[in-house]
Scaffold this active site. Sequence first.
Site, PDB file in Angstrom:
ATOM      1  N   THR A  45       0.848  -1.178   0.000  1.00 24.14           N
ATOM      2  CA  THR A  45       0.000   0.000   0.000  1.00 24.14           C
ATOM      3  C   THR A  45       0.892   1.239   0.000  1.00 24.14           C
ATOM      4  OG1 THR A  45      -1.549  -1.250   1.374  1.00 24.14           O
ATOM      5  CG2 THR A  45      -1.863   1.112   1.322  1.00 24.14           C
ATOM      6  N   GLY A  92       1.070  -2.058   4.972  1.00 22.32           N
ATOM      7  CA  GLY A  92       1.395  -3.248   5.735  1.00 22.32           C
ATOM      8  C   GLY A  92       0.276  -4.194   6.105  1.00 22.32           C
TER       9      GLY A  92
END
Length: 498
Positions: A322, A403
Amino acid sequence: MTDHLAISPHPMATAVGNELLAAGAAAAEAAVAIGALLSVVMPHFCGIGGDAVWLAADAEGTVTAINGIGQAFSFTENVAQIEMRGPRSILTTAAAIRTWETAIALQAPGCDIAPLLEPAIKAARDGFPVGASQEFWTQFRADEIGNWLGFETYAEARQGQKMIQPALAGTLSALSENGLDSFYQGDLAARILADLRNIGINARPEDLAATRAEHGAPMQVAYRDVLLHAPPPPTQGVTTLEIMGILDRLGPAPEMGSADDYHLMVEAVKAAFLDRGRIDDADDARAYAEKLLSPAHLDERAASVDRQSARAWPHVFETADTVYFAARDRKGRCISALQSTYYDWGSGCCLPQTGIIWHNRGASFRLTDGPNRLRPGRRPFHTLTPGIATRGGKPYLLYGTQGADGQPQTSCVILRHMIDHGLAPNEALHAPRFLLGRTFSDSRDSLKLEPMRGSNALQAMGHEVSPIPALSPLAGLAGAIRIEGNEVIGASDPRGAG
Protein backbone atom coordinates in the site's frame (compact mmCIF):
# COMPACT_ATOMS: atom_id res chain seq x y z
CA MET A 1 7.73 27.18 10.14
CA THR A 2 5.07 26.20 7.62
CA ASP A 3 1.28 26.08 7.78
CA HIS A 4 0.91 23.50 5.00
CA LEU A 5 2.57 20.17 4.23
CA ALA A 6 2.25 17.04 2.10
CA ILE A 7 4.00 13.71 2.68
CA SER A 8 4.21 10.51 0.63
CA PRO A 9 6.58 7.54 0.17
CA HIS A 10 8.03 8.91 -3.10
CA PRO A 11 9.94 12.19 -3.43
CA MET A 12 8.42 13.07 -6.82
CA ALA A 13 4.89 12.79 -5.44
CA THR A 14 5.79 14.64 -2.26
CA ALA A 15 7.25 17.54 -4.28
CA VAL A 16 4.14 17.80 -6.47
CA GLY A 17 1.85 17.85 -3.45
CA ASN A 18 3.83 20.55 -1.69
CA GLU A 19 4.02 22.71 -4.83
CA LEU A 20 0.24 22.65 -5.12
CA LEU A 21 -0.25 23.46 -1.43
CA ALA A 22 2.20 26.36 -1.67
CA ALA A 23 0.12 27.72 -4.56
CA GLY A 24 -3.03 27.64 -2.42
CA ALA A 25 -4.56 24.30 -3.46
CA ALA A 26 -6.88 22.41 -1.14
CA ALA A 27 -5.52 19.36 0.67
CA ALA A 28 -7.78 17.15 -1.46
CA GLU A 29 -6.35 18.61 -4.69
CA ALA A 30 -2.79 17.96 -3.53
CA ALA A 31 -3.72 14.46 -2.40
CA VAL A 32 -5.34 13.58 -5.73
CA ALA A 33 -2.20 14.73 -7.56
CA ILE A 34 -0.09 12.65 -5.18
CA GLY A 35 -2.30 9.59 -5.55
CA ALA A 36 -2.26 9.85 -9.34
CA LEU A 37 1.52 10.21 -9.53
CA LEU A 38 2.11 7.36 -7.07
CA SER A 39 -0.01 5.19 -9.38
CA VAL A 40 2.68 5.73 -12.00
CA VAL A 41 5.94 5.81 -10.04
CA MET A 42 5.07 3.08 -7.51
CA PRO A 43 3.17 0.56 -9.67
CA HIS A 44 4.21 -2.27 -7.38
CA PHE A 45 2.21 -0.83 -4.47
CA CYS A 46 -0.76 1.09 -5.88
CA GLY A 47 -2.59 2.16 -9.00
CA ILE A 48 -5.84 3.31 -10.54
CA GLY A 49 -6.86 -0.34 -10.83
CA GLY A 50 -7.04 -0.59 -7.04
CA ASP A 51 -8.92 0.68 -4.02
CA ALA A 52 -8.35 3.54 -1.57
CA VAL A 53 -9.57 4.65 1.85
CA TRP A 54 -9.37 8.31 2.90
CA LEU A 55 -10.14 10.46 5.89
CA ALA A 56 -10.88 14.13 5.19
CA ALA A 57 -11.10 16.84 7.86
CA ASP A 58 -12.11 20.47 7.69
CA ALA A 59 -10.36 23.16 9.73
CA GLU A 60 -12.94 22.80 12.52
CA GLY A 61 -12.13 19.13 13.02
CA THR A 62 -15.15 17.50 11.37
CA VAL A 63 -13.84 14.24 9.93
CA THR A 64 -15.37 12.34 7.01
CA ALA A 65 -14.44 8.76 6.13
CA ILE A 66 -14.29 7.83 2.45
CA ASN A 67 -14.27 4.08 1.76
CA GLY A 68 -13.37 3.49 -1.88
CA ILE A 69 -13.79 -0.28 -1.93
CA GLY A 70 -14.77 -2.01 -5.15
CA GLN A 71 -17.63 -4.49 -5.04
CA ALA A 72 -17.63 -8.05 -6.36
CA PHE A 73 -18.43 -8.43 -10.06
CA SER A 74 -21.74 -9.97 -11.10
CA PHE A 75 -20.04 -13.11 -12.42
CA THR A 76 -18.68 -14.01 -8.96
CA GLU A 77 -21.93 -15.81 -8.18
CA ASN A 78 -20.43 -18.76 -10.06
CA VAL A 79 -16.87 -18.61 -8.70
CA ALA A 80 -15.81 -21.91 -7.15
CA GLN A 81 -12.12 -21.18 -6.60
CA ILE A 82 -10.24 -18.05 -5.55
CA GLU A 83 -6.66 -17.62 -6.68
CA MET A 84 -4.11 -15.12 -5.36
CA ARG A 85 -2.68 -14.06 -8.75
CA GLY A 86 -3.75 -14.03 -12.36
CA PRO A 87 -7.15 -13.33 -13.93
CA ARG A 88 -8.96 -15.57 -11.44
CA SER A 89 -7.84 -13.26 -8.62
CA ILE A 90 -9.70 -10.32 -10.23
CA LEU A 91 -13.06 -10.43 -8.46
CA THR A 92 -13.90 -6.79 -7.65
CA THR A 93 -14.15 -3.41 -9.31
CA ALA A 94 -11.59 -0.69 -8.56
CA ALA A 95 -12.75 2.29 -6.48
CA ALA A 96 -9.61 4.41 -5.99
CA ILE A 97 -10.72 7.03 -8.50
CA ARG A 98 -14.11 7.29 -6.79
CA THR A 99 -12.26 8.44 -3.66
CA TRP A 100 -10.56 11.18 -5.71
CA GLU A 101 -13.98 12.36 -6.90
CA THR A 102 -15.45 12.33 -3.40
CA ALA A 103 -12.56 14.16 -1.75
CA ILE A 104 -12.59 16.85 -4.44
CA ALA A 105 -16.36 17.30 -3.97
CA LEU A 106 -15.83 17.78 -0.23
CA GLN A 107 -12.96 20.27 -0.33
CA ALA A 108 -12.65 21.75 -3.83
CA PRO A 109 -15.91 21.30 -5.77
CA GLY A 110 -15.66 22.31 -9.40
CA CYS A 111 -11.87 22.42 -9.50
CA ASP A 112 -10.05 21.66 -12.76
CA ILE A 113 -8.81 18.07 -12.53
CA ALA A 114 -6.39 18.38 -15.48
CA PRO A 115 -3.52 20.15 -13.62
CA LEU A 116 -3.74 17.55 -10.85
CA LEU A 117 -3.27 14.66 -13.28
CA GLU A 118 -0.65 16.32 -15.50
CA PRO A 119 2.41 15.26 -13.41
CA ALA A 120 1.23 11.64 -13.52
CA ILE A 121 0.54 11.82 -17.26
CA LYS A 122 3.99 13.29 -17.90
CA ALA A 123 5.73 10.63 -15.78
CA ALA A 124 3.89 7.82 -17.56
CA ARG A 125 4.40 9.31 -21.04
CA ASP A 126 7.98 10.60 -20.77
CA GLY A 127 9.28 8.20 -18.13
CA PHE A 128 10.72 8.32 -14.63
CA PRO A 129 13.72 6.65 -12.98
CA VAL A 130 12.84 3.33 -11.38
CA GLY A 131 13.35 3.48 -7.62
CA ALA A 132 14.95 1.05 -5.20
CA SER A 133 11.58 -0.07 -3.83
CA GLN A 134 10.27 -1.05 -7.26
CA GLU A 135 13.44 -2.95 -8.11
CA PHE A 136 13.32 -4.76 -4.76
CA TRP A 137 9.79 -6.05 -5.41
CA THR A 138 10.66 -6.88 -9.03
CA GLN A 139 13.58 -8.98 -7.87
CA PHE A 140 11.58 -10.49 -5.02
CA ARG A 141 9.06 -11.80 -7.57
CA ALA A 142 11.72 -12.66 -10.17
CA ASP A 143 10.64 -16.30 -10.42
CA GLU A 144 7.08 -15.39 -11.38
CA ILE A 145 6.83 -11.80 -12.66
CA GLY A 146 8.06 -12.72 -16.14
CA ASN A 147 5.03 -14.98 -16.59
CA TRP A 148 2.43 -12.40 -15.53
CA LEU A 149 0.12 -10.87 -18.11
CA GLY A 150 1.51 -7.69 -19.67
CA PHE A 151 4.45 -7.45 -17.26
CA GLU A 152 7.35 -7.58 -19.73
CA THR A 153 8.32 -3.93 -19.10
CA TYR A 154 8.04 -4.26 -15.32
CA ALA A 155 9.98 -7.52 -15.20
CA GLU A 156 12.96 -5.92 -16.95
CA ALA A 157 13.02 -2.63 -15.01
CA ARG A 158 16.04 -1.89 -12.85
CA GLN A 159 16.84 0.94 -10.45
CA GLY A 160 17.83 4.14 -12.22
CA GLN A 161 16.50 3.06 -15.62
CA LYS A 162 13.77 5.11 -17.26
CA MET A 163 10.36 3.44 -17.28
CA ILE A 164 7.71 4.54 -19.77
CA GLN A 165 4.06 3.45 -19.55
CA PRO A 166 2.40 4.82 -22.72
CA ALA A 167 -0.89 2.92 -22.35
CA LEU A 168 -1.30 4.16 -18.78
CA ALA A 169 -0.48 7.71 -19.96
CA GLY A 170 -3.31 7.43 -22.45
CA THR A 171 -5.74 6.31 -19.76
CA LEU A 172 -4.76 9.15 -17.43
CA SER A 173 -5.11 11.61 -20.33
CA ALA A 174 -8.62 10.32 -20.97
CA LEU A 175 -9.47 10.91 -17.32
CA SER A 176 -8.06 14.42 -17.55
CA GLU A 177 -10.05 15.24 -20.68
CA ASN A 178 -13.34 13.52 -19.88
CA GLY A 179 -13.50 13.60 -16.08
CA LEU A 180 -12.91 11.04 -13.38
CA ASP A 181 -16.32 9.43 -13.88
CA SER A 182 -15.17 8.29 -17.34
CA PHE A 183 -13.31 5.42 -15.63
CA TYR A 184 -16.73 3.97 -14.83
CA GLN A 185 -18.98 5.14 -17.69
CA GLY A 186 -18.33 6.08 -21.32
CA ASP A 187 -15.62 5.34 -23.87
CA LEU A 188 -12.79 4.79 -21.40
CA ALA A 189 -14.94 2.48 -19.32
CA ALA A 190 -15.75 0.51 -22.50
CA ARG A 191 -12.00 0.11 -23.19
CA ILE A 192 -11.43 -1.07 -19.62
CA LEU A 193 -14.24 -3.62 -19.97
CA ALA A 194 -12.79 -4.82 -23.28
CA ASP A 195 -9.40 -5.19 -21.61
CA LEU A 196 -10.91 -7.24 -18.79
CA ARG A 197 -12.81 -9.46 -21.22
CA ASN A 198 -9.58 -9.93 -23.19
CA ILE A 199 -8.01 -11.67 -20.19
CA GLY A 200 -11.12 -13.67 -19.37
CA ILE A 201 -12.94 -11.39 -16.92
CA ASN A 202 -16.62 -11.18 -17.83
CA ALA A 203 -17.23 -7.77 -16.26
CA ARG A 204 -20.39 -5.89 -17.19
CA PRO A 205 -20.88 -2.15 -17.77
CA GLU A 206 -23.25 -2.03 -14.80
CA ASP A 207 -20.49 -3.45 -12.57
CA LEU A 208 -18.19 -0.50 -13.24
CA ALA A 209 -21.03 2.03 -13.16
CA ALA A 210 -22.17 0.79 -9.74
CA THR A 211 -18.76 1.38 -8.11
CA ARG A 212 -19.08 3.89 -5.28
CA ALA A 213 -16.99 5.56 -2.59
CA GLU A 214 -19.08 5.43 0.56
CA HIS A 215 -18.58 8.48 2.75
CA GLY A 216 -19.83 9.45 6.16
CA ALA A 217 -18.96 9.50 9.84
CA PRO A 218 -15.78 7.71 10.94
CA MET A 219 -15.36 5.44 13.94
CA GLN A 220 -13.97 7.18 17.05
CA VAL A 221 -12.33 6.39 20.36
CA ALA A 222 -10.74 8.61 23.01
CA TYR A 223 -7.06 8.12 23.83
CA ARG A 224 -5.49 10.33 26.49
CA ASP A 225 -6.44 13.90 25.51
CA VAL A 226 -7.12 13.21 21.82
CA LEU A 227 -9.95 11.70 19.81
CA LEU A 228 -8.83 9.11 17.27
CA HIS A 229 -10.78 8.72 14.02
CA ALA A 230 -10.70 5.72 11.66
CA PRO A 231 -12.73 4.46 8.69
CA PRO A 232 -15.70 2.16 9.41
CA PRO A 233 -16.20 -1.44 8.23
CA PRO A 234 -15.46 -3.23 6.05
CA THR A 235 -12.04 -1.77 6.90
CA GLN A 236 -10.07 -2.79 9.99
CA GLY A 237 -10.10 0.82 11.23
CA VAL A 238 -11.96 -0.29 14.35
CA THR A 239 -9.04 -2.61 15.18
CA THR A 240 -6.59 0.28 15.47
CA LEU A 241 -9.05 2.14 17.67
CA GLU A 242 -9.67 -0.92 19.84
CA ILE A 243 -5.93 -1.38 20.38
CA MET A 244 -5.57 2.22 21.52
CA GLY A 245 -8.71 2.02 23.68
CA ILE A 246 -7.26 -1.01 25.46
CA LEU A 247 -3.93 0.75 25.99
CA ASP A 248 -5.74 3.79 27.38
CA ARG A 249 -7.27 1.56 30.05
CA LEU A 250 -3.93 -0.02 30.91
CA GLY A 251 -2.77 3.27 32.39
CA PRO A 252 0.21 5.55 31.74
CA ALA A 253 2.77 4.26 29.28
CA PRO A 254 5.87 2.68 30.86
CA GLU A 255 9.31 4.06 30.06
CA MET A 256 9.81 4.72 26.34
CA GLY A 257 11.59 1.84 24.61
CA SER A 258 11.23 -0.49 27.57
CA ALA A 259 10.15 -4.12 27.39
CA ASP A 260 7.15 -3.26 29.57
CA ASP A 261 5.95 -0.66 27.08
CA TYR A 262 6.30 -2.94 24.06
CA HIS A 263 4.78 -5.87 25.93
CA LEU A 264 1.61 -3.87 26.58
CA MET A 265 1.42 -2.75 22.96
CA VAL A 266 1.83 -6.31 21.67
CA GLU A 267 -0.74 -7.70 24.10
CA ALA A 268 -3.24 -4.96 23.23
CA VAL A 269 -2.81 -5.92 19.56
CA LYS A 270 -3.51 -9.56 20.37
CA ALA A 271 -6.61 -8.70 22.40
CA ALA A 272 -8.04 -6.53 19.61
CA PHE A 273 -7.20 -9.01 16.83
CA LEU A 274 -9.38 -11.61 18.55
CA ASP A 275 -12.39 -9.51 17.49
CA ARG A 276 -11.33 -8.83 13.91
CA GLY A 277 -12.63 -11.98 12.22
CA ARG A 278 -16.24 -10.79 12.09
CA ILE A 279 -15.56 -7.49 10.33
CA ASP A 280 -17.12 -7.31 6.87
CA ASP A 281 -19.74 -5.26 5.00
CA ALA A 282 -22.83 -6.87 6.55
CA ASP A 283 -25.75 -4.63 7.47
CA ASP A 284 -24.86 -4.90 11.16
CA ALA A 285 -21.10 -4.40 10.68
CA ARG A 286 -21.11 -0.84 12.02
CA ALA A 287 -23.11 -1.84 15.08
CA TYR A 288 -20.66 -4.67 15.76
CA ALA A 289 -17.72 -2.27 15.44
CA GLU A 290 -19.38 0.21 17.81
CA LYS A 291 -19.79 -2.59 20.34
CA LEU A 292 -16.06 -3.34 20.15
CA LEU A 293 -15.38 0.28 21.15
CA SER A 294 -17.89 0.35 24.01
CA PRO A 295 -16.41 1.09 27.45
CA ALA A 296 -17.55 -2.29 28.78
CA HIS A 297 -15.87 -4.25 25.98
CA LEU A 298 -12.64 -2.24 26.14
CA ASP A 299 -12.57 -2.77 29.91
CA GLU A 300 -13.00 -6.51 29.40
CA ARG A 301 -10.24 -6.74 26.80
CA ALA A 302 -7.87 -4.64 28.93
CA ALA A 303 -8.54 -6.89 31.93
CA SER A 304 -7.50 -9.90 29.83
CA VAL A 305 -3.99 -8.51 29.34
CA ASP A 306 -1.36 -10.14 31.54
CA ARG A 307 1.24 -7.48 32.36
CA GLN A 308 3.96 -10.06 32.94
CA SER A 309 3.31 -12.84 30.44
CA ALA A 310 2.66 -13.13 26.69
CA ARG A 311 -0.62 -14.53 25.40
CA ALA A 312 -0.28 -17.49 23.03
CA TRP A 313 -0.85 -16.44 19.43
CA PRO A 314 -1.87 -19.07 16.84
CA HIS A 315 -3.49 -16.71 14.33
CA VAL A 316 -2.40 -16.35 10.72
CA PHE A 317 -0.85 -13.05 9.65
CA GLU A 318 -1.50 -11.57 6.21
CA THR A 319 0.75 -9.24 4.22
CA ALA A 320 -0.01 -6.75 1.47
CA ASP A 321 1.31 -3.53 0.02
CA THR A 322 0.00 0.00 0.00
CA VAL A 323 1.02 3.66 -0.10
CA TYR A 324 0.20 6.25 2.59
CA PHE A 325 0.03 9.96 1.84
CA ALA A 326 -1.33 12.98 3.68
CA ALA A 327 -1.76 16.72 3.27
CA ARG A 328 -2.72 19.79 5.29
CA ASP A 329 -3.48 22.97 3.39
CA ARG A 330 -3.22 26.64 4.36
CA LYS A 331 -6.90 26.76 5.34
CA GLY A 332 -6.47 23.90 7.80
CA ARG A 333 -8.16 21.20 5.71
CA CYS A 334 -6.57 17.76 5.95
CA ILE A 335 -6.39 14.46 4.08
CA SER A 336 -5.07 11.14 5.40
CA ALA A 337 -5.15 8.43 2.72
CA LEU A 338 -4.12 4.92 1.77
CA GLN A 339 -4.16 3.62 -1.81
CA SER A 340 -3.52 0.00 -2.72
CA THR A 341 -3.58 -2.86 -5.22
CA TYR A 342 -3.55 -5.32 -2.26
CA TYR A 343 -0.56 -7.59 -2.96
CA ASP A 344 2.63 -6.13 -4.39
CA TRP A 345 1.88 -5.89 -8.13
CA GLY A 346 -1.81 -6.61 -7.46
CA SER A 347 -3.27 -9.44 -9.53
CA GLY A 348 -0.19 -9.70 -11.73
CA CYS A 349 -2.33 -8.61 -14.70
CA CYS A 350 -1.62 -5.41 -16.65
CA LEU A 351 -4.50 -4.64 -19.02
CA PRO A 352 -3.14 -4.36 -22.59
CA GLN A 353 -5.01 -1.33 -23.99
CA THR A 354 -5.26 0.79 -20.86
CA GLY A 355 -2.04 -0.12 -19.03
CA ILE A 356 -3.91 -0.61 -15.73
CA ILE A 357 -2.57 -3.10 -13.19
CA TRP A 358 -5.78 -4.47 -11.67
CA HIS A 359 -5.87 -5.34 -7.99
CA ASN A 360 -6.58 -8.69 -6.34
CA ARG A 361 -8.36 -7.40 -3.22
CA GLY A 362 -11.22 -9.81 -3.89
CA ALA A 363 -8.82 -12.65 -3.13
CA SER A 364 -9.43 -11.87 0.54
CA PHE A 365 -13.02 -13.13 0.22
CA ARG A 366 -14.02 -16.57 1.48
CA LEU A 367 -16.11 -19.18 -0.29
CA THR A 368 -17.50 -20.62 2.95
CA ASP A 369 -20.56 -19.27 4.74
CA GLY A 370 -19.90 -16.63 7.37
CA PRO A 371 -18.20 -13.23 7.46
CA ASN A 372 -16.60 -11.98 4.24
CA ARG A 373 -18.39 -14.53 2.04
CA LEU A 374 -17.98 -13.83 -1.69
CA ARG A 375 -21.22 -12.70 -3.30
CA PRO A 376 -21.94 -10.32 -6.21
CA GLY A 377 -22.05 -6.72 -5.03
CA ARG A 378 -20.28 -7.36 -1.71
CA ARG A 379 -17.17 -5.47 -0.68
CA PRO A 380 -14.31 -7.48 0.85
CA PHE A 381 -12.77 -6.98 4.28
CA HIS A 382 -10.14 -4.26 3.88
CA THR A 383 -6.90 -3.70 5.74
CA LEU A 384 -6.59 -0.02 4.74
CA THR A 385 -6.91 2.16 7.83
CA PRO A 386 -5.63 5.75 7.65
CA GLY A 387 -6.03 7.83 10.80
CA ILE A 388 -6.69 11.35 12.02
CA ALA A 389 -6.44 12.47 15.65
CA THR A 390 -8.16 15.64 16.80
CA ARG A 391 -7.27 17.58 19.95
CA GLY A 392 -9.54 20.28 21.31
CA GLY A 393 -11.79 19.70 18.30
CA LYS A 394 -9.08 20.54 15.75
CA PRO A 395 -6.98 18.26 13.51
CA TYR A 396 -3.82 17.33 15.42
CA LEU A 397 -2.25 14.20 13.90
CA LEU A 398 -2.48 12.60 10.46
CA TYR A 399 -1.01 9.10 10.28
CA GLY A 400 -1.08 5.80 8.44
CA THR A 401 1.06 3.02 7.07
CA GLN A 402 1.46 0.32 4.49
CA GLY A 403 1.39 -3.25 5.73
CA ALA A 404 -1.99 -5.07 5.73
CA ASP A 405 -2.30 -6.78 9.14
CA GLY A 406 0.70 -4.76 10.27
CA GLN A 407 -1.14 -1.46 9.81
CA PRO A 408 -2.84 -1.37 13.25
CA GLN A 409 0.41 -2.54 14.85
CA THR A 410 2.57 0.15 13.27
CA SER A 411 -0.05 2.83 13.93
CA CYS A 412 -0.07 1.75 17.58
CA VAL A 413 3.70 2.24 17.89
CA ILE A 414 3.58 5.62 16.13
CA LEU A 415 0.69 6.93 18.25
CA ARG A 416 2.25 5.66 21.47
CA HIS A 417 5.48 7.50 20.74
CA MET A 418 3.87 10.72 19.51
CA ILE A 419 1.14 11.04 22.15
CA ASP A 420 2.55 9.33 25.25
CA HIS A 421 6.25 9.97 24.73
CA GLY A 422 5.99 13.34 22.98
CA LEU A 423 8.13 12.51 19.97
CA ALA A 424 7.99 14.53 16.76
CA PRO A 425 6.83 12.64 13.63
CA ASN A 426 10.33 11.92 12.34
CA GLU A 427 11.44 10.63 15.74
CA ALA A 428 8.35 8.46 16.14
CA LEU A 429 8.88 6.96 12.69
CA HIS A 430 12.41 5.95 13.71
CA ALA A 431 11.22 4.13 16.85
CA PRO A 432 11.63 0.32 16.81
CA ARG A 433 8.58 -1.55 15.53
CA PHE A 434 7.18 -5.00 15.94
CA LEU A 435 5.19 -7.23 13.63
CA LEU A 436 3.16 -10.03 15.13
CA GLY A 437 2.85 -12.96 12.75
CA ARG A 438 4.30 -14.50 9.63
CA THR A 439 6.34 -12.72 6.98
CA PHE A 440 7.76 -13.60 3.56
CA SER A 441 11.03 -14.72 5.13
CA ASP A 442 9.78 -16.32 8.37
CA SER A 443 6.63 -18.44 8.43
CA ARG A 444 6.47 -18.68 12.24
CA ASP A 445 3.78 -16.74 14.08
CA SER A 446 6.48 -15.03 16.11
CA LEU A 447 7.08 -11.45 17.23
CA LYS A 448 9.21 -9.86 14.52
CA LEU A 449 11.15 -7.12 16.29
CA GLU A 450 13.51 -4.39 15.19
CA PRO A 451 16.57 -3.95 17.46
CA MET A 452 15.67 -2.56 20.89
CA ARG A 453 17.20 -2.78 24.33
CA GLY A 454 14.27 -4.69 25.84
CA SER A 455 14.26 -7.67 23.48
CA ASN A 456 15.73 -10.11 26.04
CA ALA A 457 13.17 -9.06 28.64
CA LEU A 458 10.38 -9.62 26.11
CA GLN A 459 11.61 -13.15 25.55
CA ALA A 460 11.61 -13.69 29.31
CA MET A 461 7.93 -12.70 29.30
CA GLY A 462 7.20 -15.51 26.86
CA HIS A 463 7.35 -13.70 23.51
CA GLU A 464 8.91 -15.74 20.71
CA VAL A 465 11.11 -12.99 19.29
CA SER A 466 12.45 -13.11 15.72
CA PRO A 467 14.88 -10.23 15.11
CA ILE A 468 14.52 -8.20 11.92
CA PRO A 469 16.92 -5.46 10.81
CA ALA A 470 16.63 -1.89 12.02
CA LEU A 471 14.30 0.18 9.85
CA SER A 472 13.11 -2.98 8.12
CA PRO A 473 10.65 -2.61 5.19
CA LEU A 474 8.74 -5.48 6.81
CA ALA A 475 7.66 -3.03 9.51
CA GLY A 476 5.66 -0.89 7.11
CA LEU A 477 6.13 2.38 5.23
CA ALA A 478 4.37 4.93 7.40
CA GLY A 479 3.90 8.66 7.49
CA ALA A 480 2.78 11.22 10.05
CA ILE A 481 1.97 14.93 10.28
CA ARG A 482 1.56 16.92 13.51
CA ILE A 483 -0.41 20.17 13.56
CA GLU A 484 -0.12 22.64 16.43
CA GLY A 485 -1.79 25.93 15.62
CA ASN A 486 -0.33 26.99 12.28
CA GLU A 487 2.87 25.02 12.77
CA VAL A 488 2.85 21.84 10.70
CA ILE A 489 5.65 19.27 10.78
CA GLY A 490 5.71 15.80 9.29
CA ALA A 491 7.78 13.01 7.85
CA SER A 492 7.56 9.93 5.69
CA ASP A 493 9.13 6.67 6.76
CA PRO A 494 12.93 6.30 6.83
CA ARG A 495 12.20 2.72 5.70
CA GLY A 496 11.20 4.19 2.32
CA ALA A 497 12.28 7.02 0.02
CA GLY A 498 9.69 9.69 0.85
